[in-house]
Design a protein around this motif. Structure first.
Motif, PDB file in Angstrom:
ATOM      1  N   THR A  93      -0.300  -1.069  10.247  1.00 58.21           N
ATOM      2  CA  THR A  93      -1.226  -0.977   9.855  1.00 58.21           C
ATOM      3  C   THR A  93      -1.492  -2.277   8.945  1.00 58.21           C
ATOM      4  O   THR A  93      -0.579  -2.342   7.956  1.00 58.21           O
ATOM      5  CB  THR A  93      -1.725   0.283   9.274  1.00 58.21           C
ATOM      6  OG1 THR A  93      -2.294   0.979   9.947  1.00 58.21           O
ATOM      7  CG2 THR A  93      -2.628   0.051   8.553  1.00 58.21           C
ATOM      8  N   LYS A  97       1.615   4.982   9.478  1.00 58.78           N
ATOM      9  CA  LYS A  97       1.983   4.449  10.092  1.00 58.78           C
ATOM     10  C   LYS A  97       2.767   3.308   8.766  1.00 58.78           C
ATOM     11  O   LYS A  97       2.802   3.409   7.519  1.00 58.78           O
ATOM     12  CB  LYS A  97       1.023   3.434  10.442  1.00 58.78           C
ATOM     13  CG  LYS A  97       0.170   3.993  11.525  1.00 58.78           C
ATOM     14  CD  LYS A  97      -0.857   3.022  12.749  1.00 58.78           C
ATOM     15  CE  LYS A  97      -1.341   3.959  13.429  1.00 58.78           C
ATOM     16  NZ  LYS A  97      -2.073   3.142  14.149  1.00 58.78           N
ATOM     17  N   HIS A 130       2.268   0.188   6.419  1.00 58.92           N
ATOM     18  CA  HIS A 130       1.011  -0.857   5.818  1.00 58.92           C
ATOM     19  C   HIS A 130       1.932  -1.911   5.686  1.00 58.92           C
ATOM     20  O   HIS A 130       2.575  -2.490   4.848  1.00 58.92           O
ATOM     21  CB  HIS A 130       0.877   0.260   5.007  1.00 58.92           C
ATOM     22  CG  HIS A 130       0.049   1.233   5.325  1.00 58.92           C
ATOM     23  ND1 HIS A 130      -1.533   0.679   5.205  1.00 58.92           N
ATOM     24  CD2 HIS A 130      -0.109   1.884   5.588  1.00 58.92           C
ATOM     25  CE1 HIS A 130      -2.039   1.874   5.356  1.00 58.92           C
ATOM     26  NE2 HIS A 130      -0.522   3.178   5.911  1.00 58.92           N
ATOM     27  N   HIS A 135      -3.277  -5.344   6.304  1.00 58.92           N
ATOM     28  CA  HIS A 135      -3.872  -5.441   5.638  1.00 58.92           C
ATOM     29  C   HIS A 135      -3.678  -6.884   5.439  1.00 58.92           C
ATOM     30  O   HIS A 135      -3.181  -7.315   5.647  1.00 58.92           O
ATOM     31  CB  HIS A 135      -3.727  -5.070   5.059  1.00 58.92           C
ATOM     32  CG  HIS A 135      -3.621  -3.428   4.116  1.00 58.92           C
ATOM     33  ND1 HIS A 135      -4.586  -2.365   3.851  1.00 58.92           N
ATOM     34  CD2 HIS A 135      -2.764  -2.472   4.345  1.00 58.92           C
ATOM     35  CE1 HIS A 135      -3.999  -1.781   4.331  1.00 58.92           C
ATOM     36  NE2 HIS A 135      -2.888  -1.587   5.004  1.00 58.92           N
ATOM     37  N   ASP A 160       1.943  -0.020  17.423  1.00 58.14           N
ATOM     38  CA  ASP A 160       1.076   1.402  16.757  1.00 58.14           C
ATOM     39  C   ASP A 160       1.811   1.565  15.917  1.00 58.14           C
ATOM     40  O   ASP A 160       0.834   1.625  15.059  1.00 58.14           O
ATOM     41  CB  ASP A 160       1.382   1.961  17.843  1.00 58.14           C
ATOM     42  CG  ASP A 160       0.315   1.982  19.295  1.00 58.14           C
ATOM     43  OD1 ASP A 160      -0.717   1.092  19.502  1.00 58.14           O
ATOM     44  OD2 ASP A 160       0.291   2.120  20.001  1.00 58.14           O
ATOM     45  N   HIS A 191       0.729  -1.220  -0.249  1.00 58.18           N
ATOM     46  CA  HIS A 191       0.034   0.156   0.126  1.00 58.18           C
ATOM     47  C   HIS A 191       0.409   1.203  -0.105  1.00 58.18           C
ATOM     48  O   HIS A 191       2.117   1.639  -0.686  1.00 58.18           O
ATOM     49  CB  HIS A 191      -0.804   0.023   1.252  1.00 58.18           C
ATOM     50  CG  HIS A 191      -2.263  -1.029   1.310  1.00 58.18           C
ATOM     51  ND1 HIS A 191      -1.280  -2.266   1.412  1.00 58.18           N
ATOM     52  CD2 HIS A 191      -3.050  -1.082   0.989  1.00 58.18           C
ATOM     53  CE1 HIS A 191      -2.666  -3.179   0.993  1.00 58.18           C
ATOM     54  NE2 HIS A 191      -3.824  -2.121   0.940  1.00 58.18           N
ATOM     55  N   SER A 214      -8.567   4.109  -0.714  1.00 59.19           N
ATOM     56  CA  SER A 214      -8.082   4.656   0.272  1.00 59.19           C
ATOM     57  C   SER A 214      -6.855   5.844  -0.006  1.00 59.19           C
ATOM     58  O   SER A 214      -6.095   6.023   1.126  1.00 59.19           O
ATOM     59  CB  SER A 214      -7.109   3.563   1.457  1.00 59.19           C
ATOM     60  OG  SER A 214      -6.186   2.572   0.945  1.00 59.19           O
TER      61      SER A 214
END
Length: 210
Positions: A134, A114, A116, A136, A131, A98, A168
Motif C-alpha cells: 500500500t 499489506k 505500507h 502513500h 498486491d 504507517h 486510518s
C-alpha cells in the motif's frame, strides 16, 4: 580471481572481480540485488537467466534477484520491496511507514495485511503495484528515518503522526503506541512537543494506556 573467506560460510570461495563486487552489494542488502546492479558488476542481461538455471541466483521479482546460498533472515522481505521502489538511478524511493513502521518497532498489535510504504509524490511505475504493498505519497525528512540493513523505515513518532493525520487507525491504539514509544525510549517528550502536530499528539497522551 579473488580468493575470499566469508563469515557466512564455513569455507573459502574463489571469485572473479565481478562476482566479488556483486557479493559485496548483495551482502549489504541481505543477499538481494537488482538486474541493474548485476550489470554494473559485469553480468550482462543476456546471462542472468543462466545464473538462475544454474542455481546460484533466485529470481524474486521482475529485475530483482537473491543469492541462493546467502543466509535467510526474518526481515529480508523488506529489502525486496525497497529494491522494487528504486528509481532509474538505482536509488530506493520507498520508506516503510504507517502501520508497518509501528509493527517493526513492536509498538502496535495492529497486523496490517499489506506492507505500507511512503514514496515521493513523483513516484511512478508502468507495471501494476504489487498486491502486498500500500503506497502513500509524502515527504520524509532525514531525521524521521531509520536506516536498516537494505531498507529504511520511518521513526515511530512519524508513523504515529501519519496515522493520526490520515485517521486510518483508532486513536486509542495510537495513544498506546505513543505511550509505549516513550517508555521504551524510542520517542522523547521534547520530540512530541516540538513536532508540528504536537498538541494533537499530547491529546493522545492524556488517556492512560490500558
Amino acid at each position: 580471481m579473488l580468493h575470499k573467506c566469508y563469515k557466512y560460510y564455513s569455507f573459502c570461495v574463489v571469485m572473479s572481480d565481478g562476482a566479488y563486487k556483486l557479493f559485496e552489494i548483495a551482502d549489504a542488502q541481505q543477499g538481494y540485488f537488482t538486474a541493474a546492479q548485476a550489470r554494473l558488476c559485469g553480468y550482462p542481461t543476456s546471462n542472468h537467466s543462466y545464473h538462475v538455471k544454474a542455481g546460484s541466483w533466485k529470481r524474486m521479482h521482475r529485475g530483482i534477484y537473491r543469492l541462493v546460498r546467502y543466509p535467510q533472515s526474518d526481515d529480508e522481505q523488506y529489502v525486496l520491496w525497497s529494491l522494487w521502489s528504486c528509481n532509474r538511478a538505482g536509488e530506493p524511493q520507498g520508506v516503510y511507514s504507517h502501520q508497518t513502521a509501528l509493527s517493526m518497532f513492536e509498538l502496535s498489535d495492529l497486523m496490517p495485511a499489506k506492507l505500507h510504504m511512503t514514496v515521493p509524490a513523483s513516484f511512478r511505475r508502468n507495471a501494476p503495484i504489487p498486491d502486498i504493498l500500500t503506497l502513500h505519497r509524502g515527504t520524509i525528512s532525514p531525521s524521521e528515518l531509520e536506516e536498516r540493513r537494505g531498507y529504511q523505515v520511518t521513526r515511530p513518532l512519524k508513523a504515529i503522526a501519519d496515522l493520526l493525520a490520515e485517521k486510518s487507525a483508532p486513536r486509542e491504539r495510537l495513544g498506546q503506541a505513543l505511550h509505549q514509544g516513550l517508555a521504551k525510549g524510542l520517542i522523547t517528550r521534547s520530540e512530541v512537543d516540538a513536532y508540528p502536530v504536537g498538541p494533537e499528539l499530547n491529546q493522545l497522551l492524556e488517556r492512560p494506556p490500558r
